[in-house]
Design a protein around this motif. Sequence first.
Motif, PDB file in Angstrom:
ATOM      1  N   LEU A  67      -3.917   1.888   8.972  1.00  0.00           N
ATOM      2  CA  LEU A  67      -2.657   1.205   9.267  1.00  0.00           C
ATOM      3  C   LEU A  67      -2.898  -0.040  10.117  1.00  0.00           C
ATOM      4  O   LEU A  67      -2.259  -1.084   9.917  1.00  0.00           O
ATOM      5  CB  LEU A  67      -1.698   2.154   9.981  1.00  0.00           C
ATOM      6  N   ILE A  91       4.575  -0.433   2.932  1.00  0.00           N
ATOM      7  CA  ILE A  91       3.748   0.767   2.928  1.00  0.00           C
ATOM      8  C   ILE A  91       4.622   2.000   2.753  1.00  0.00           C
ATOM      9  O   ILE A  91       5.837   1.963   2.982  1.00  0.00           O
ATOM     10  CB  ILE A  91       2.925   0.916   4.228  1.00  0.00           C
ATOM     11  N   SER A 136       0.859  -1.190   0.000  1.00  0.00           N
ATOM     12  CA  SER A 136       0.000   0.000   0.000  1.00  0.00           C
ATOM     13  C   SER A 136       0.893   1.238   0.000  1.00  0.00           C
ATOM     14  O   SER A 136       1.273   1.748   1.051  1.00  0.00           O
ATOM     15  CB  SER A 136      -0.921  -0.005   1.228  1.00  0.00           C
ATOM     16  N   TRP A 137       1.209   1.705  -1.196  1.00  0.00           N
ATOM     17  CA  TRP A 137       2.164   2.807  -1.341  1.00  0.00           C
ATOM     18  C   TRP A 137       1.409   4.130  -1.511  1.00  0.00           C
ATOM     19  O   TRP A 137       0.705   4.344  -2.479  1.00  0.00           O
ATOM     20  CB  TRP A 137       3.064   2.573  -2.559  1.00  0.00           C
TER      21      TRP A 137
END
Length: 289
Positions: free
Chosen positions: A142, A157, A128-129
């Motif tokens: 998160l 991430i 999940s960038w």
Amino acid sequence: MSTQHFRAEVARGDRFEFGKNWKNFLSVLDDQRIAEAERSLTKMLGTDTLAGRTFLDVGSGSGLFSLAAMRLGADKVHSFDYDPQSVACTAELQRRYFHGDDRWTVERGSALDAGYLRSLGQWDVVYSWGVLHHTGNMWQALDNVAQLVKPGGRLFISIYNDQGALSKFWRAVKVLYNKGTAGRWLVTGAFVPYFFGRSFVMDLLRGKNPVRSYTNYKKSRGMSRLHDLRDWLGGYPFEVASPEAVFTFYRDRSYVLTSLKTCKGGIGCNEFVFARELRNETSEMRNEK
């Protein structure tokens, strides 16, 4: 959350249409950009292949990194995004490169929808960038993605860097951008020349070719400078965190940091790869007894 809810958020100025930007990005996507995306994945994950692993793309955006995971041999890829146009972009890349391949699924979903996330199970790599800080509830997001990683798996991430007062300034800029056409043009007119002009001058002072600096930007994860800038100026909701805060958050959830790339205190994202400890599975079994 329904598509109607998404549209209402956009209409109120509470959300940037990331998918509209990604749709435009697909027009410049080429083999070199795809190769750079693959390279950025393998470098941070510390592996040359995803063969034998499953890959979950949380907030797939353009779909570029889901595509990269497929090309790296992932056994299964699942992509989802909250923005309907981002879902459409990812589906388009699936159609172009892996049409009819049932190893890759694409659908709409939210990182804040706990019920939806539970239905996905657990994955070897959760990616999940630059997404979770745009959900409107970053810390909950998160926490949610932490549940999606198999024991021994990896969580990759990136989160916007906390710059204190400067981050508050950029939040105000993003609010203005999303409040209507006038705000969007004002922000674009003020900051696009500033960023490009600053880059041009800095390159000249360093003896670099400013044009080459622009054209070589694709070496940064396969991205486009113009599309990244548009994403930065308009990207809202907007939250930030220090590297230390993110590290502590996941350490307390039985994760170990395996790779870190910071933006050195400036604008941009800090990147993290965490491993979910195998002993976490043992402790959960003990708790059940």
